[in-house]
Design an enzyme around this catalytic site. Structure first.
Site, PDB file in Angstrom:
ATOM      1  N   THR A   1     -15.408  -5.597   0.154  1.00 55.42           N
ATOM      2  CA  THR A   1     -15.615  -7.054   0.167  1.00 55.42           C
ATOM      3  C   THR A   1     -15.177  -7.699   1.473  1.00 55.42           C
ATOM      4  O   THR A   1     -15.287  -8.906   1.630  1.00 55.42           O
ATOM      5  CB  THR A   1     -14.836  -7.715  -0.986  1.00 55.42           C
ATOM      6  OG1 THR A   1     -13.448  -7.395  -0.834  1.00 55.42           O
ATOM      7  CG2 THR A   1     -15.328  -7.241  -2.346  1.00 55.42           C
TER       8      THR A   1
ATOM      9  N   GLY B   1      -9.977  -2.906   2.329  1.00 50.78           N
ATOM     10  CA  GLY B   1      -9.616  -1.525   2.639  1.00 50.78           C
ATOM     11  C   GLY B   1      -8.384  -1.035   1.913  1.00 50.78           C
ATOM     12  O   GLY B   1      -8.352   0.111   1.453  1.00 50.78           O
TER      13      GLY B   1
ATOM     14  N   HIS C   1      -4.768  -4.874  10.534  1.00 52.00           N
ATOM     15  CA  HIS C   1      -5.155  -3.556  11.046  1.00 52.00           C
ATOM     16  C   HIS C   1      -6.060  -3.678  12.284  1.00 52.00           C
ATOM     17  O   HIS C   1      -5.800  -3.068  13.326  1.00 52.00           O
ATOM     18  CB  HIS C   1      -5.863  -2.751   9.954  1.00 52.00           C
ATOM     19  CG  HIS C   1      -6.365  -1.420  10.429  1.00 52.00           C
ATOM     20  ND1 HIS C   1      -5.518  -0.394  10.769  1.00 52.00           N
ATOM     21  CD2 HIS C   1      -7.628  -0.948  10.645  1.00 52.00           C
ATOM     22  CE1 HIS C   1      -6.228   0.654  11.167  1.00 52.00           C
ATOM     23  NE2 HIS C   1      -7.507   0.340  11.096  1.00 52.00           N
TER      24      HIS C   1
ATOM     25  N   GLU D   1     -13.130  -2.950  14.549  1.00 50.28           N
ATOM     26  CA  GLU D   1     -13.616  -1.586  14.299  1.00 50.28           C
ATOM     27  C   GLU D   1     -15.049  -1.412  14.816  1.00 50.28           C
ATOM     28  O   GLU D   1     -15.449  -0.318  15.221  1.00 50.28           O
ATOM     29  CB  GLU D   1     -13.538  -1.229  12.806  1.00 50.28           C
ATOM     30  CG  GLU D   1     -12.117  -1.096  12.249  1.00 50.28           C
ATOM     31  CD  GLU D   1     -11.385   0.194  12.667  1.00 50.28           C
ATOM     32  OE1 GLU D   1     -11.947   0.996  13.429  1.00 50.28           O
ATOM     33  OE2 GLU D   1     -10.228   0.376  12.225  1.00 50.28           O
TER      34      GLU D   1
ATOM     35  N   LYS E   1       0.858  -1.188   0.000  1.00 50.56           N
ATOM     36  CA  LYS E   1       0.000   0.000   0.000  1.00 50.56           C
ATOM     37  C   LYS E   1       0.894   1.239   0.000  1.00 50.56           C
ATOM     38  O   LYS E   1       1.096   1.885   1.032  1.00 50.56           O
ATOM     39  CB  LYS E   1      -0.898  -0.034   1.246  1.00 50.56           C
ATOM     40  CG  LYS E   1      -1.961   1.043   1.299  1.00 50.56           C
ATOM     41  CD  LYS E   1      -2.757   0.978   2.600  1.00 50.56           C
ATOM     42  CE  LYS E   1      -3.763   2.091   2.677  1.00 50.56           C
ATOM     43  NZ  LYS E   1      -4.509   2.099   3.935  1.00 50.56           N
TER      44      LYS E   1
ATOM     45  N   THR F   1     -17.072 -15.589   2.038  1.00 49.14           N
ATOM     46  CA  THR F   1     -15.846 -16.271   1.622  1.00 49.14           C
ATOM     47  C   THR F   1     -14.599 -15.809   2.396  1.00 49.14           C
ATOM     48  O   THR F   1     -13.475 -16.157   2.035  1.00 49.14           O
ATOM     49  CB  THR F   1     -15.627 -16.051   0.110  1.00 49.14           C
ATOM     50  OG1 THR F   1     -15.832 -14.675  -0.191  1.00 49.14           O
ATOM     51  CG2 THR F   1     -16.613 -16.879  -0.701  1.00 49.14           C
TER      52      THR F   1
ATOM     53  N   LYS G   1     -11.632   9.460   3.542  1.00 48.15           N
ATOM     54  CA  LYS G   1     -10.181   9.311   3.564  1.00 48.15           C
ATOM     55  C   LYS G   1      -9.674   8.289   2.557  1.00 48.15           C
ATOM     56  O   LYS G   1     -10.183   7.171   2.494  1.00 48.15           O
ATOM     57  CB  LYS G   1      -9.728   8.860   4.949  1.00 48.15           C
ATOM     58  CG  LYS G   1      -9.831   9.911   6.011  1.00 48.15           C
ATOM     59  CD  LYS G   1      -9.339   9.296   7.317  1.00 48.15           C
ATOM     60  CE  LYS G   1      -9.246  10.289   8.427  1.00 48.15           C
ATOM     61  NZ  LYS G   1      -8.606   9.678   9.616  1.00 48.15           N
TER      62      LYS G   1
ATOM     63  N   ASP H   1      -8.522   2.134  -0.518  1.00 46.43           N
ATOM     64  CA  ASP H   1      -7.723   3.332  -0.216  1.00 46.43           C
ATOM     65  C   ASP H   1      -6.810   3.703  -1.382  1.00 46.43           C
ATOM     66  O   ASP H   1      -6.623   4.889  -1.691  1.00 46.43           O
ATOM     67  CB  ASP H   1      -6.869   3.102   1.042  1.00 46.43           C
ATOM     68  CG  ASP H   1      -7.673   3.314   2.316  1.00 46.43           C
ATOM     69  OD1 ASP H   1      -8.890   3.560   2.225  1.00 46.43           O
ATOM     70  OD2 ASP H   1      -7.076   3.231   3.409  1.00 46.43           O
TER      71      ASP H   1
END
Lengths: 348, 348
Positions: A113, A89, A250, A168, A59, A156, A126, A93
């Site tokens: 997903t 994510g 994360h 989260e 990333k 899945t 963001k 992002d």
């Protein structure tokens, strides 16, 4: 197949056929690639699929530039051909930043997903990538044209990915929603087992989590206010996550931050022993970690310093004051953090 | 020296001394570096100066990332320590993108030092870099906290740099300000000679040029409307400039585009022979080119195709209809362009 919502976008002026650039996670492509291609063929869309192998390590701006290069080759009109991003994510992002940078902004659509991206990365504006060892250090605020939520994708996922997203949800629960906390307590194990595919509790939990995020983000989309309840679990975790890569996901780093913040609150007698135990117990029920070996006092001090820069000179550290409420503090010391780490280590 | 305006920014919460990260063009540093350092020392500012050697070739994401790396090392608070950018358009565009990407946006201040950046790059919200052979292909809209204009910087420019900036002033004049056009006609040569240091005509010309830009940009800062008078001279020039690098400066490519668009307008009998001659004559008076060897019909066709993508499917080509007015066209053909190129080549 007949649903044309995903082809949302205004009509181009010059072209007769629809064109779409689609960014998709490698794993999603493996499972859903054929039906996705079938969908675009069925609607006679001229499409290009960019399949990305994503991870926190990848990333970065290099990946963004590879994507923009491929987008450039496909050629995209500035207003009428939304980029469609389908994935977790990291992919969303990256796709958001690609969309913002190209032509100073082309529209994009988010289709999360994973549970984490469903309740977190797809909410708000963001976008960004990691840089120089810092989590999401380069990025912008760039809201999508639309976000489509479909929890059948969660079917899945492996259970670790489910737990990753539950962290989260737990954040929202502890910081501001005791009803949501109770729902997690009552259904934690079965949520993981059923991958949120039940038709009663899971929709309620997802709805609470997303509504909780929206209530915080909508009036503060550009973060003019830096005391944010959604930062609960995100004060120490960015540095913990980056330092522990690739060991911690994360949500796992967020869970550690939640545990740490809750113990800090307990040490300050902000919360009762019973509330402390309920939070720590629920973290374990959700199959999330309480602590990790990278969590030394030095590292967490460094994390806090970085957070202070990001929160413009103050800690603005959200600590729970009960289950479902929190307040902000600016005077947490390294000594307190050291004691909290030791307490958590004794628990595992 | 006592003017504290450049230190604009709110007070940080935790730090006692002001800190500033300054990005500056290498050439500006050579000439003004000592006095700039003196200024920050005088005000007891903890500062770091990043000196950049800039060019269109170095206006890319690599340079942006080098700057963010250096910014990261310095450490910057998110709201209170505006980046101060001092230089020409390339530097200001890079600094703007660095400021937007870091922490998803830190404030920045623009101090233009060239005529081009004074009347063009510092107006509006656009920031960005070249990518994949395309001019400004990656970027965002990110308005500065403030822009400080000081035309005494122009004193140390060479005359080619003055002409470079005059091209953008000429653009405004032809498209929408016949008074400005007359001022340029009457004072063209002396403007270059005096480097706009006179106290009468130059302030008026700069004021007209900036006001003309502001009137167009202010109600359309995010370019929701894609028919923009300020795009006059910017339909063919991005590709001409990139292909001719490093031979043509930005304003020189714009001048060629202005000449071409004016001849196209003449061929369509939108303007009189007299107006055509006045425009072409003024371009020469301002020591700007009318054409360049890269301008083949194929290249200009490619440029127009790229512009159509950028203008969402239509040419939206501004052509003058008199001196001081223009209209938009969507049906300009390669044949017309070929004839216009030949006409311009015969003129030189």
């Amino acid at each position: 197949l007949e649903n044309r919502q995903i082809l949302l976008g205004s009509q181009t002026h010059a072209k007769s056929s629809l064109r779409r650039f689609i960014m998709i996670d490698e794993r999603v492509d493996e499972i859903y690639g054929d039906s996705i291609r079938g969908y675009f063929r069925h609607h006679a869309v001229e499409y290009h699929i960019l399949t990305l192998s994503t991870s926190e390590q990848k990333k970065n701006m290099d990946t963004v530039l590879q994507c923009t290069e491929e987008l450039e080759t496909f050629g995209i009109s500035r207003r009428c051909e939304p980029i469609i991003a389908i994935g977790g994510g990291v992919l969303l992002d990256i796709a958001g930043l690609v969309s913002n940078l190209c032509h100073r902004g082309v529209p994009y659509i988010r289709i999360p997903t994973t549970l984490l991206s469903l309740v977190d990365a797809s909410i708000g504006a963001k976008v960004g990538v990691n840089f120089s060892g810092h989590k999401n250090r380069l990025g912008t605020y760039y809201p999508p044209l639309a976000t489509f939520l479909d929890k059948s994708f969660l079917r899945t996922l492996d259970s670790r990915q489910i737990s990753n997203g539950l962290a989260e949800i737990l954040k929202i629960a502890v910081a501001k929603d005791k009803k949501l906390f109770a729902l997690l307590e009552e259904n934690g194990s079965s949520l993981i087992q059923d991958k949120l595919q039940d038709m009663h509790v899971s929709p309620l939990i997802i709805q609470h989590a997303i509504q909780g995020m929206l209530d915080e983000l909508a009036p503060n989309l550009w973060e003019h206010e830096l005391e944010r309840y959604v930062d609960f679990g995100h004060s120490f975790s960015p540095v913990i996550e980056m330092r522990a890569l690739p060991e911690l996901l994360h949500g796992e780093a967020v869970a550690i931050d939640l545990a740490l913040s809750t113990v800090l609150a307990y040490q300050r007698t902000l919360i009762s022993t019973s509330d402390l135990n309920r939070v720590l117990h629920l973290i374990k029920t959700l199959e999330l970690p309480l602590i990790h070996s990278v969590c030394t006092p030095d590292l967490l001090h460094e994390a806090l310093q970085d957070t202070i820069l990001h929160r413009d000179g103050l800690q603005r550290l959200p600590l729970p004051t009960a289950i479902g409420s929190a307040r902000f503090f600016n005077d947490v010391t390294v000594q307190e953090i050291t004691i909290a780490i030791d307490a958590l280590k004794r628990l595992i």
